[in-house]
Every structure is written in C-alpha cells, then in structure tokens.
Scaffold this active site. Structure first.
Site, short mmCIF file in Angstrom:
data_model
loop_
_atom_site.label_atom_id
_atom_site.label_comp_id
_atom_site.label_asym_id
_atom_site.label_seq_id
_atom_site.Cartn_x
_atom_site.Cartn_y
_atom_site.Cartn_z
N HIS A 6 1.87 -8.61 -17.10
CA HIS A 6 0.75 -9.69 -18.04
C HIS A 6 0.40 -8.32 -18.81
CE1 HIS A 6 -1.92 -7.30 -14.84
NE2 HIS A 6 -1.14 -7.65 -14.30
N TYR A 14 -10.44 -6.56 -11.89
CA TYR A 14 -11.44 -5.49 -11.24
C TYR A 14 -13.60 -6.30 -11.02
CZ TYR A 14 -7.65 -1.93 -12.33
OH TYR A 14 -6.37 -2.22 -12.21
N PRO A 54 -8.32 5.46 -6.31
CA PRO A 54 -7.13 4.13 -6.88
C PRO A 54 -7.34 3.65 -8.13
CG PRO A 54 -7.91 3.58 -5.17
CD PRO A 54 -8.89 5.38 -5.38
N LYS A 73 -3.69 4.77 -11.13
CA LYS A 73 -2.86 6.79 -11.77
C LYS A 73 -2.25 7.35 -11.26
CE LYS A 73 -4.26 5.20 -15.97
NZ LYS A 73 -3.67 3.94 -16.67
N TYR A 96 -5.13 2.38 -19.83
CA TYR A 96 -4.69 1.89 -18.81
C TYR A 96 -3.36 1.94 -19.17
CZ TYR A 96 -4.96 -1.58 -15.12
OH TYR A 96 -4.78 -2.61 -13.87
C1 DHB Z 1 -3.23 -2.18 -7.13
C2 DHB Z 1 -4.15 -0.91 -6.80
C3 DHB Z 1 -5.21 -0.27 -7.82
O1 DHB Z 1 -5.24 0.85 -7.92
C4 DHB Z 1 -5.18 -1.30 -8.92
O2 DHB Z 1 -6.27 -0.73 -10.45
C5 DHB Z 1 -4.60 -2.49 -9.50
C6 DHB Z 1 -3.37 -3.09 -8.72
C7 DHB Z 1 -2.09 -3.05 -6.67
O3 DHB Z 1 -2.63 -2.32 -5.47
O4 DHB Z 1 -1.76 -3.70 -7.28
#
Ligand code: DHB
Length: 393
Positions: free
Chosen positions: A72, A203, A295, A299, A387
């Site tokens: 995406h 998010y 998470p 990264k 990102y």
């Molecule tokens: C996922 C995990 C993440 O920490 C993130 O920022 C975006 C997506 C995932 O597991 O899909």
C-alpha cells in the site's frame, strides 16, 4: 567443523547474512537453538522497508512475497475518531513498504539457503563462544540435549541470537555499555480470520490508548491493543478485545471493524535497548542481540537486515581485498542507523500510547505531534522517510 563465518541464530539477521555471504562466495554455518518448525511459525511483526523488499528480490527470494504481500502507498493515523492518510509513497519519491509476515520471510530464506547447500543446524544446546580475542575463535555446541560437544572453528563469530542469546554476554561487561528504556505498557496481539476492514495499516491513539490494525492476507487480519505488560491473557476474553478494538478504532463516518474468530492471541512487553559497541575482537553482534526497538513502526527486522548488510560488505572487503577498515568501523556504522531507528520507534510509541505516568500536559503534546503530521508536510515527510527506512550513510 571449520567454516569462515560461524553464525549463531537463524532469525532475520543470521539468515540474511548467510544469503549475502553466499552471494560473494564466503562460507558460513548457522546454528539455532530452536527447531525449524518453531522458527517458521513464531508470529512477529510484518512490515518490510522498501529497500529490504528490493534486497529480497535481488537475492532471488521474492517470488512468493510479491504474490502474497499486501502493498500500500501510505499509512493511516487516527485520533479523536478521525483518520488521516500519510502518503508515504508521495512523500518519499515513490517508495513503499509492504506487509509480509516475518515468519513467511524466514520460511523463504530457510528454503532458499538449504536449496543452495547452506548449512543450518537446528535444535542445538549449550552454545558457548570462545577465543574471539584471538585469530582462531570457536563456537562449542551440542546437537541436542544429550549429544556430544561439537565445535565450529571459524574466522569470525556472529551473534545473531536475539536478546536472550549468549552473543552479547560474550562481550566483557567492562567493555560494553547498555542503554535501556522499559515502557509501562505492552501490546496484546491477535490474529483473526476476518476480511480486511481498511486498505492501510491504522495506527490509532484513542479511548484507552493505542490500537493497530494490520493484515496478513485478504482473509486474515492482525490487530494489536495497548495493555498492561504484566496482564494475564486470561483477563482478555474475545468479547473484551473486540470491545476495546471497536472503541479505539471507531469513527463517526459509518465505517465498521469486521470481527471474526480469534485464532491466536498473546501479550508482549515493550522495550528500547542498545548495546555499545556491537563488536568485540572477532565477535560481531547483529539484530536483537545488540538492540531492541518497541514494535510501533515495525523497525526490528529491518534494522537486523541493515546490520548484516553492513557486515557482509565489511567481510567481503576483508576476504577479497584484505581490507580491515570496514570491519573496524562496523559498530560505529551500524550504531548511527540504530540510534535513529531507536529515536523513531520511541517517537511513534510515545506519540501513540496513553501513558498513565505522564502528565496531561505531555499527553496533549503527543496529540500536537500527531496534528503536526496532518498539517505540516515537513513533519509528514520526516515520518515517511523514517518509515520506509533511512538511507545508508
Ligand atoms: C505490524 C506490526 C507493527 O509493529 C507495525 O508497526 C505495523 C504492522 C504487523 O504485525 O502487521
């Protein structure tokens, strides 16, 4: 047994390194304490930075990924029941991340490695690293609990063995400095067999705090919510999870979150951690052995791949041109990128979570940060550049 590079750990760092070394004709052996099934089934994050996707394709391992990954152009931020699209693709001159689960990447890398004769020994125990201060380091291990002691004699040892592995411990405490931040919240992650409810990752910081909506396939969705890190998963029956997800992801424009049976759930704590230096003698640390990011922003895997790309180039320079310089600069080169990823993961985490130890003032600042991404192109571009993965310097 004898090889050029002895690698401890068959996660993203170890496996990418094995492929990068194979590409330039350097030999290696990977040992791994877990079984192959365990490695291939452990559920982790799923976002690959733009350049990692290109690298996987270059290594000839991208066929299944390109068929199955969800691509995406941006991400969605949400607060106050409103959504804001961040045009990652437009803001970075055409780059885009993809969603493809880490364990699927590992399956492709393991199969690819075994197909070209790569050696991976699963299920080992008692791994000990020694003599890394000399020019003949070694790794001792047992093939299984009762097996006899075996030794890998090598030129270099790579600790790609995660946060809890023996790699980092082999650097004397007098040499290493550890930096750490523990967050007062964790993530409750679920996998649900429900169709996609939104085309991008969301998010959100709304209601009681953070929620994330991501995907694994058109029929399988991955979602997370902020929770107490020491909470018992038994306190989270499915109905409570959906109620919290609906509250944190809800909008007033008629959108609805598609629910389905929850097929897997678990709680993880959030931590930031860096070990300096990432090298001692002939031992090199890569990935989670040297650094952990919370998470938010996904990264972890990407940073592990960045480490071993730097390391593979340094080893190539050593073996092909007898040049030591890049190896000597490995730790400093990696740490520049590591600290920027630590900063970004911390920024995303603090901006998007409700922290009961913070004042109302600080909470308001986080919403101002979110609103800056909505109103300032410079702010949005900074988020987008981080990102998709910063350039190597
Ligand atoms: C996922 C995990 C993440 O920490 C993130 O920022 C975006 C997506 C995932 O597991 O899909």
């Amino acid at each position: 047994m004898r090889t050029q590079v002895g690698i401890i750990g068959c996660g993203p760092a170890g496996l990418f390194l094995a492929h990068l070394l194979h590409r330039v004709g350097i030999g290696c052996v990977i040992i791994e304490s877990r079984g192959r099934q365990d490695v291939e089934q452990t559920i982790r994050a799923g976002v690959l930075e733009h350049w990692v996707v290109e690298l996987i394709k270059e290594l000839g391992l991208g066929a299944r990924m390109m068929r199955e990954a969800h691509v995406h152009d941006g991400i969605t931020l949400q607060w106050n029941r409103e959504r804001h699209h961040v045009d990652i693709n437009g803001l970075t001159g055409g780059k885009r991340n993809i969603v493809y689960a880490q364990h699927e990447v590992l399956k492709d890398l393991i199969a690819g490695s075994l197909a070209h004769g790569g050696e991976i020994i699963f299920g080992v125990g008692g791994t000990t690293i020694r003599d890394v201060e000399t020019d003949h380091p070694a790794i001792d291990f047992r093939r299984d609990e009762t097996g006899a002691l075996e030794t890998i004699y090598c030129d270099y040892v790579v600790g790609a063995d995660g946060f809890h592995g023996p790699g980092r411990q082999a650097i004397p405490v007098s040499i290493r400095t550890e930096f750490q931040k523990i967050y007062p919240f964790g993530w409750l992650g679920i996998l649900t067999s429900a169709p996609r409810s939104w085309e991008e990752i969301i998010y959100a910081n709304q209601g009681d705090g953070f929620a994330l909506l991501s995907t694994r396939s058109p029929e399988m969705q991955r979602l997370y919510i902020q929770c107490n890190p020491s909470d018992d998963i038994a306190n989270w029956p499915d109905a409570r999870i959906w109620e919290q997800l609906q509250a944190r992801l809800g909008t007033d424009d008629g959108w609805s979150l598609t629910e389905g049976p929850i097929v897997q759930k678990g709680i993880i704590p959030l931590r930031s951690f860096v070990c300096e230096p990432m090298q001692y003698g002939r031992l090199f640390l890569a990935g989670d052995a040297a650094h952990i990011v919370p998470p938010t922003g996904a990264k972890g895997l990407n940073l592990a791949v960045a480490d071993v790309l730097v390391l593979s180039r340094a080893l190539e320079a050593k073996y092909k041109r007898n040049s030591q310089d890049l190896l000597d600069r490995y730790s400093a080169t990696c740490l520049r990128r590591v600290w920027k990823a630590e900063r970004f993961s911390w920024y995303m985490t603090t901006m998007l979570h409700r922290n009961e130890h913070e004042t109302d003032f600080e909470q308001r600042i986080h919403f101002a940060d979110l609103d800056l991404v909505r109103t300032s192109e410079a702010s949005a571009r900074s988020l987008a550049e981080n990102y998709v993965g910063l350039p190597f310097d």
